[in-house]
Design an enzyme around this catalytic site. Sequence first.
Site, PDB file in Angstrom:
ATOM      1  N   LYS A 115       0.869  -1.179   0.000  1.00 47.23           N
ATOM      2  CA  LYS A 115       0.000   0.000   0.000  1.00 47.23           C
ATOM      3  C   LYS A 115       0.905   1.228   0.000  1.00 47.23           C
ATOM      4  CE  LYS A 115      -4.140   1.872   2.131  1.00 47.23           C
ATOM      5  NZ  LYS A 115      -3.745   3.275   2.195  1.00 47.23           N
ATOM      6  N   LYS A 313      -3.463  -2.085   7.429  1.00 49.16           N
ATOM      7  CA  LYS A 313      -2.753  -0.847   7.766  1.00 49.16           C
ATOM      8  C   LYS A 313      -1.642  -1.127   8.768  1.00 49.16           C
ATOM      9  CE  LYS A 313      -4.347   3.232   7.485  1.00 49.16           C
ATOM     10  NZ  LYS A 313      -3.821   4.382   6.745  1.00 49.16           N
TER      11      LYS A 313
HETATM   12  S1  IVH Z   1      -6.558  -0.409  -4.795  1.00 51.93           S
HETATM   13  C1  IVH Z   1     -10.876  -0.491  -5.522  1.00 51.93           C
HETATM   14  N1  IVH Z   1      -3.993  -0.804  -4.388  1.00 51.93           N
HETATM   15  O1  IVH Z   1      -5.026   3.390  -0.767  1.00 51.93           O
HETATM   16  C2  IVH Z   1      -9.491  -0.514  -5.020  1.00 51.93           C
HETATM   17  N2  IVH Z   1      -4.982   1.182  -3.515  1.00 51.93           N
HETATM   18  O2  IVH Z   1      -7.073   3.455   1.332  1.00 51.93           O
HETATM   19  C3  IVH Z   1      -8.931   0.828  -4.949  1.00 51.93           C
HETATM   20  N3  IVH Z   1      -3.423   2.663  -2.358  1.00 51.93           N
HETATM   21  O3  IVH Z   1      -7.455   5.198  -2.539  1.00 51.93           O
HETATM   22  C4  IVH Z   1      -7.577   0.961  -4.481  1.00 51.93           C
HETATM   23  N4  IVH Z   1      -1.631   1.436  -2.672  1.00 51.93           N
HETATM   24  O4  IVH Z   1      -4.972   5.679  -3.010  1.00 51.93           O
HETATM   25  C5  IVH Z   1      -5.040   0.016  -4.180  1.00 51.93           C
HETATM   26  N5  IVH Z   1      -1.725  -1.251  -4.139  1.00 51.93           N
HETATM   27  C6  IVH Z   1      -2.780  -0.445  -3.925  1.00 51.93           C
HETATM   28  C7  IVH Z   1      -2.666   0.782  -3.232  1.00 51.93           C
HETATM   29  C8  IVH Z   1      -3.804   1.564  -3.043  1.00 51.93           C
HETATM   30  C9  IVH Z   1      -2.099   2.560  -2.150  1.00 51.93           C
HETATM   31  C10 IVH Z   1      -4.255   3.782  -1.868  1.00 51.93           C
HETATM   32  C11 IVH Z   1      -5.249   4.315  -2.890  1.00 51.93           C
HETATM   33  C12 IVH Z   1      -6.589   4.151  -2.241  1.00 51.93           C
HETATM   34  C13 IVH Z   1      -6.252   4.095  -0.796  1.00 51.93           C
HETATM   35  C14 IVH Z   1      -7.325   3.371  -0.014  1.00 51.93           C
END
Ligand code: IVH
Length: 677
Positions: A115, A313
Amino acid sequence: MTADIERRLAELREALHRANHRYYVLDDPEISDAEFDALLRELVALERDYPELITDDSPTQRVGAPLDTAFAPVEHLERMFSLDNVESIEELEAWQARLTRTLGHDPSGYVCEQKIDGLAVSITYADGRLVQAATRGDGRVGEDITANVRTIDAVPLRLQGDPPELIEVRGEIYMPVAAFAALNARQAELGEKPYVNPRNTAAGSVRQKDPAKTAERSLSIWLYQAGRVVGGPDISTQSDSLEWLADLGLRVNPASRRVTDLASIEAYVAETEKGRHDNEYEIDGAVVKVDDLREQTRLGFTAKSPRWAVAFKLPPEEKTTTLESIEINVGRTGAVTPYAVLEPVFVGGVTITNATLHNEGEIHRKDVRPGDTVIVRRAGDVIPEVVGPVLSKRQKRTRAWDMPAMCPFCGNPIVLPAGEAKARCTGGYACPSRLREYLYHFASRGGMDIEGLGYKTVDLLLSEGVIGDPADIFTLDAATLLGFEGWGEVSVNNLLGAIEGAKDQPLSRLLTALGIDHVGGTVARALANRFRSLPAMLAATEEQITEIDGIGPEIARSVVQWSEDAVNRDLVARLGEAGVRLEDPEPETETDTEQAALLAGRSFVVTGTLEGFSRADAKEAIEQRGGKVTGSVSGRTTALVAGASPGSKLAKAESLGVPVLDETAFNRLLETGSIDG
Ligand code: IVH
C-alpha cells in the site's frame, strides 16, 4: 523532404520513449545519459525548425504552460473506491471468512500488494496517448491535473505494445524518500521551512498551477489497477491485469505477489511490515485483492469500498499531539539544546514524551510554538522528531519561542557564538545542568565506565552535595553512601567496587571522560599514544599536538585551552591525589598499535539493529581500530554497516554504490580490516 523529417521525428521520439521506459519504469537503462541527451537535442532542434510537426506526446512536451484557472472538475469514468482497513491478523481472517461465506468457497487466489503512501491518481490513455489525469476527489469527481502528471518521467505519454482504444489506470503518485530528503536539505540551506512528509509534499506538488514546479519535484508513480477499459484483451484476474499494465509500459510495482491461502497472505503482511523502510518510497500497509475478476464481481461493493479488497494498515509512524512546552537542556560542553515536551503519544511502536528540537534556528524554521498541535514522527529506529505544526489547529495568541537570555539552571547568560547554530551557557561547571551531564558522561560507558553511576545516582550525589566534580567520585566512602535512603551494603559495595576499578582505566578513556571539546575516543587514543601521561599533555603546545597524525588545529586549540584552565589543572591534580592513574604504564603492545591502524583513514556509518553490538559498541569497535564513524552516508563513506531494519541509509548507500556490510561481514572487518567477502 517533409516525409524524411517526419520519419526522423518519429524515430527520435520512439527512441526517447523507449529510453525513458527503460530508465524510469524498468530501472534498467539501455543507453547512456550522453546518448539520451544527443537524441533529445536533435529532436528539440528539429521541432524548433518544424513547429507544425510537434505532437502532444513528444518527449519534449512534458512541461506545459502554467494554468490560469482552477483545476477543472473531471468526472471519473468509473468510480474510484477507497479501501476498508484491517489492523490485525484477526480482522484479516474475519475478512477472508466473509469472502468464503459469500462465495460459498474460498476465493481461488489473491494478489498481495504494497500500500503506497502517496496520492491516488487516475490516468486515461486514448489510442495509447495520455489524454487526462485526475485526482481521486470524492471518488466520483476529481480535479484535472493532466499538465502536472505529464511532467512525471515515470508516467509514459504514450503506451507501448498494443494499447486498447481507451484505458483508465489507477495508481499512486509518490515522492521518493531520497528526493524528499534532498528537497529538505535544500530548504535548510536556504533557511526555509522544511516540508512535512513525502506524502503531503507529493500532493502539494501535483496541485501546482505551474507544471514547471511539479517537474522539479522528482515525483514517481506505481500503477495498480485498471479502471474502464474499451477494446482491451480478455483478462480474468487482477494478476494478469497487472502484467498487462506492465506490458503497456506502465510502472507496476514488482513487490506484488499472487498467493492462494491465508497463511501466505499473513506471511506477505509480515514481510511488508519488516521491510517497511527498505523501499525507496513510503508504504503504510499491504493491500489484499481477490484475484479472480468474476469472484470480484460476485462480491461487489459496499457504499464506499470493494468487498473483494482490504488494506492491512501498518501502525502509523506519524501522529499529532500537543506541544506542551519547549524546554532547554545544557549539555556537558555547555551547548544549549531545546527540546519539545509533548503530551505523550504512541507512535512508531513507542510512547514519546519529548523530542529534541536541535536549536533555535530549527524551531523558527519549522515554526513550532508552545501550545501547537504538532506532527510527531518516529520511523523505524530513527529518533523521534517533531515534524511541524498543524497550522489549521493553531490557537490564537500563540507566541514564537525564543531562546532565553539567561540559563534557567545557573542564571548566567546564554550566548550564540557567531557563525554557530548552537547557543551556549556561559556558566561553566557552575551550571548544575552542565555539571550533571558532565558527571554522567565521565562515568558513562564511553568514558570511565563506572557501572551504577547513571543519571539517578548522579542526581542523588549532587543533591546530597557530596560531589561537585569528577574527582569527588573517587573520594566517596561507604559510610556516606550507606546514609542515603534505599542504599544497602550490596549496592554500596557494587558502586565503590566499580569506582575503584575505574581508577585503573587506560589514559585514553580518562581523556574521553574529561569531555574536552572535540576529543572523542579516536582523538583521545591519539593523544594518549603521543603523550602517555595527562601531566605531559597539560604541558603540550598547540604545535606539538598538531603534529599528531589526524589532529588538526581546531582540536589542538581546544586541548590547549582546556589545559590552560585553572579549574581543569586543579581537577587533574585532585584526580591524581585520589589515586586515578594519570599515565599509561607501558607503551601499548604491538597488537594494540596494529589494531589501532587497522581501519585508519576509513569512514563508516552504522544503521539498523545488530545482534552482537549496541550502536555505541559498534562505534567503539570501529574507533578502537582507528576508523571513523559518521552519521550519514556520503560518497566518502567506506562502507555502511547495516543490521536489521536499516532504513533509508541502506537505500542511500546502494544509490551511491557504497558497500554494505551485514553483521558477519562487520565481524570480519573488525578482525581483518577487509570489506570484501
Ligand atoms: S486499490 C478499488 N492498491 O489506498 C481498489 N490502492 O485506502 C482501490 N493505495 O485510494 C484501491 N496502494 O490511493 C489500491 N496497491 C494499492 C494501493 C492503493 C495505495 C491507496 C489508494 C486508495 C487508498 C485506499
